[in-house]
Scaffold this active site. Structure first.
Site, PDB file in Angstrom:
ATOM      1  CE  LYS A 543      49.650  40.400  48.571  1.00  7.28           C
ATOM      2  NZ  LYS A 543      49.349  41.631  49.300  1.00  7.28           N
ATOM      3  NE  ARG A 544      42.899  41.218  39.918  1.00  4.29           N
ATOM      4  CZ  ARG A 544      41.984  41.771  39.134  1.00  4.29           C
ATOM      5  NH1 ARG A 544      40.807  42.121  39.621  1.00  4.29           N
ATOM      6  NH2 ARG A 544      42.206  41.963  37.847  1.00  4.29           N
TER       7      ARG A 544
END
Ligand code: 26V
Length: 807
Positions: A543-544
């Site tokens: 994920k970011r």
């Protein structure tokens, strides 16, 4: 349409290669072949798109305009072939022509016109809106450069430009005849004539908005929608009057200003900077969209007075919020409607989805920036703001509420409040998140207009994220759950639950996972130059990179495991491979330090012989949609460990669940709904709940105490200061967690959740030792995941917000 066979496709591909590249099949490169495939499928979709448009017009259907500064589309070739029902034929045709289908698919660059969850959600919804036969168009910017490509050099992130259009533009169809003009700067002249108040915008700079359309095919339908990406062009290459005066450089300035608008996607996903270019991007795509929708509406109906009956703008976060004053401007200045008529139409055609409660991500624009760049929009905003403020005062008679709900205040324009005032609906993206909007972030607006507030829990395109990317699992589901029914009726997945005690089925499920792990290990060896141990648990966090998502908590736990192994190198343990993938916003220094830390830790562990066949840590470079598609089917553990109350929904969590990974997670975002469906016994829940987080913070949170009291935690944290064999110290991260520097220490409560997290991981590993139990849980996760299909979410938008019919 006549059935399309592999032979038909071979003929069409040969013809495209000749006509577009002057090449024979034998001479064609893989890249040319990839483009030829795209062009052949695009032709088919273009025919259907024309039919769909005619039908929508004939039947005067209400249309959805999904506005988003981001659409994270990823690759389209396999997806379009799949939706058109042509994937087997295309594969066959490519092989027959002497190409490897997998190579051709892998050559396609991702269209990375988005940062993360918000943009990927928009892409999944386009698929569902089309499959559900909803007349819908997506609108965004045709960025020349998508999200940066990430390289890891000496453990650190380096950003490279993403020139996706070199090959990816095969899907785009420019429509210059539908160009719109967008006006910036200049001044406003007002006067009275013939008993009317006239407003004229003068001395502005014009930027041309040229649509580049991407067709969106639905599954098992001829219905075809469009993603309209606006490209920015200057009306003239140089300003001739300046040019002839010898001001050569100045003469090209307007040209450069225009074309920079569509140059690059902003890579910051959780922090707003009042940058004039970003504002210009927003107004550029909003104005072009509103004008083009209004133009088509006028062509069909001859009036804008029924605009709201036939159109709805869904705004994906506040980034397209200027749709509100822009529609007002057009209705008043161009169509001659009164303020009240225009306001009625606007407030019945705009709906707003909020995607974050993080205050640093809530958009507020300096008012002088708007005044300068968008003088007419500024006037309209002032009027909207004044009227709204009066309404709030009359309702509450409370100045603190007036301030909280104001649109223009303290020299800033607050976009969320604008969307609430000018929209007919406001929704959050999970039950927990929508509750927080009502109780906390927007409580005063909720008190005044409770009917506007709704929840639509996010969903994912399960055809892409399960059927297309995990063919082994797809086959198992078809065998057990009524053939392909689940593809249009995702809750049919629940039939898998009938096999919870079927040893043969559980065995098959575990073999599918094993094959996927081996396939991913192969892919990782080819593309990332790492050798993965397929006997280890694949424990994944992708994920970011953001502090609230707590990749650092994951890292601290791994440090603890490593320290335990150092204490007792002979210790027998279930082998674990920890996989990370994350891009950090280029300006987010702490996030970049966390990436560096994970790489230092990986380097240490992977080079220490005591860890061989026990512990492995891998940071996967350049995490993106197409990498997720390889990784998720191979994952066994899904890390969803954000501080409760911070992750609005999460959608990766859903993708992992659907592919049979088990979740280690907090009660945050859509994890809460996963837990409602699964119960404690089918996921590994840990940590503080959202209300406990709030209470602890209110009481005064002291991470130093936890550091002093818990020797395991202390030892892991101290390791940050010492660092690893590469000699880099992470004292700064230590300080951020323990001592605090210019901010309070441990804002995201890693230390408070650390012990519970270690315990959850321990439970997870113990469960893994019992394959029958693990596989049963995995099957149950897949069976319950139908609720997270985007089809369900989009149907809810259609029924409760857009009021449009659907399949
Ligand atoms: C903010 C900004 C600020 C200015 C620069 C560009 C930019 C781009 C995006 C954003 C908002 C980010 C909000 C976001 O991505 N939210 C995520 O939305 C997902 C879909 O609803 C959800 O699953 C995630 O939990 C949520 O973090």
């Amino acid at each position: 349409m006549a059935t399309v066979t592999s032979k038909t496709l071979e003929g069409a591909l040969g013809a495209k290669l000749r006509l577009n590249f002057g090449s024979t099949v034998e001479e064609a490169t893989d890249a040319q072949m990839m483009k030829a495939c795209a062009l052949v499928l695009r032709d088919m979709m273009a025919i259907r798109e024309v039919e769909t448009k005619q039908m929508v017009r004939r039947e005067e259907k209400r249309q959805v305009h999904y506005m988003s500064l981001e659409f994270l589309m990823g690759r389209s070739l396999m997806k379009n072939a799949y939706n058109l029902g042509l994937l087997p034929q295309l594969r066959q045709a490519l092989e027959n022509l002497g190409f490897r289908a997998a190579d051709i698919f892998e050559l396609e660059p991702d269209a990375a016109l988005g940062n993360g969850g918000l943009g990927r959600l928009a892409a999944c919804y386009l698929d569902s809106m089309t499959t559900l036969e909803i007349p819908a168009t997506g609108y965004s910017i045709c960025y020349e450069l998508g999200l940066f490509r990430q390289k890891i050099i000496e453990g650190q992130q380096v950003e490279l430009p993403d020139n996706w259009k070199d090959l990816g533009d095969a899907w785009l169809m420019p429509k210059p005849q539908e160009t719109e003009e967008v006006h910036f700067g200049g001044n406003i002249r007002e006067f009275w004539a013939d008993g009317y108040h006239h407003v004229v915008h003068e001395n502005y700079q014009t930027v041309l908005a040229i649509p580049c359309d991407m067709e969106i095919a639905g599954y098992e339908t001829r219905h075809t929608n469009t993603l309209r990406l606006w490209d920015a062009k200057s009306p003239s290459p140089v300003d001739m009057s300046l040019f002839s005066q010898g001001e050569y450089l100045k003469a090209t300035e307007a040209h450069a200003m225009a074309e920079v608008i569509a140059k690059v996607l902003y890579p910051e996903d959780k922090h707003i900077e009042g940058k004039s270019l970003r504002l210009k991007q927003q107004y550029f795509f909003v104005s072009a969209t509103v004008q083009s929708v209004a133009r088509r509406h006028l062509e069909t109906y001859g009036t804008l007075k029924n605009f709201h009956e036939k159109n709805v703008f869904q705004v994906n976060d506040t980034h397209p919020a200027l749709v509100i004053p822009e529609l007002m401007r057009l209705l008043i200045d161009d169509a001659g409607l009164s303020w009240d008529e225009a306001w009625y139409i606007t407030t019945h055609s705009v709906a707003y989805t909020n995607h974050t409660v993080l205050s640093e991500a809530l958009e507020r624009w300096p008012q002088d920036l708007i005044q300068r760049n968008l003088p007419r929009i500024w006037q309209v905003l002032v009027e909207i703001s004044n009227r709204w403020q009066k309404k709030v005062e009359d309702f509450y008679h409370d100045s603190t509420k007036t301030e909280d709900m104001a649109i223009i205040w303290g020299g800033q324009v607050r976009m969320a409040n604008l969307c609430i005032a000018g929209g007919m609906a406001v929704n959050g993206v999970s039950g927990l998140h929508s509750g927080i909007l009502k109780k906390d972030l927007f409580r005063n607006a909720y008190g005044m207009e409770p009917w506007k507030f709704q929840n639509v829990t996010n969903g994912i395109d399960h055809r892409r994220w399960l059927s297309e990317i995990n063919p082994g699992l797809d086959r198992l589901i078809r065998d057990l759950a009524g053939g392909d029914e689940y593809l249009l009726h995702p809750t049919a997945l629940s039939r898998l639950d009938d096999y919870a005690d079927d040893a043969e089925v559980l065995q098959r499920l575990s073999e599918i996972k094993r094959k996927n792990k081996e396939a991913f290990a192969d892919y990782a060896r080819r593309t990332q130059d790492v050798v993965l141990n397929p006997d280890a648990i694949f424990d994944v966090q992708v994920k970011r990179l953001h502090e609230y998502k707590r990749q650092l908590l994951n890292a601290l736990h791994i440090i603890t495991l490593y320290q335990q192994l150092q204490d007792d190198p002979g210790r027998s343990m279930q082998p674990q491979t920890f996989l990370f993938g994350a891009k950090a916003a280029p300006g987010y220094a702490v996030a970049k330090r966390i990436i560096h830390l994970i790489n230092s830790l990986a380097d240490q562990i992977n080079h220490d012989p005591i860890c061989k066949d026990k512990l492995q840590v891998v940071f996967l470079e350049n995490y993106r949609v197409s990498l997720a598609e390889q990784l998720i089917p191979a994952s066994e553990v899904s890390q969803q460990i954000s501080t409760a109350g911070k992750e609005a929904s999460g959608t990766g969590n859903m993708k992992f669940m659907m592919n049979g990974a088990l979740t280690v997670g907090t009660l945050d975002g859509a994890n809460v709904e996963m837990h409602d469906l699964l119960g404690d016994e089918n996921m590994f829940l840990f940590g503080l709940h959202a209300d406990e987080v709030a209470e602890l913070k209110a009481r005064g949170y002291l991470p130093q105490r936890l550091y002093a009291r818990d020797p395991i935690l202390r030892r892991a944290l101290d390791q940050l200061k010492t660092g690893f064999r590469d000699g880099v110290s992470y004292e700064d991260l230590f300080a951020r967690l323990v001592t605090g520097s210019n901010c309070a220490a441990d804002e995201y409560l890693l230390l408070a959740d650390f012990a519970a997290y270690c315990a959850a991981e321990k439970r997870m590993v113990e469960t893994y030792a019992n394959p029958a139990e693990w596989n049963r849980m995995s099957l149950h996760n897949i069976a319950r995941s139908g609720m997270f299909a985007a089809d369900r979410a989009v149907a809810e938008y259609a029924d409760h917000i857009w009021h449009v019919g659907h399949r």
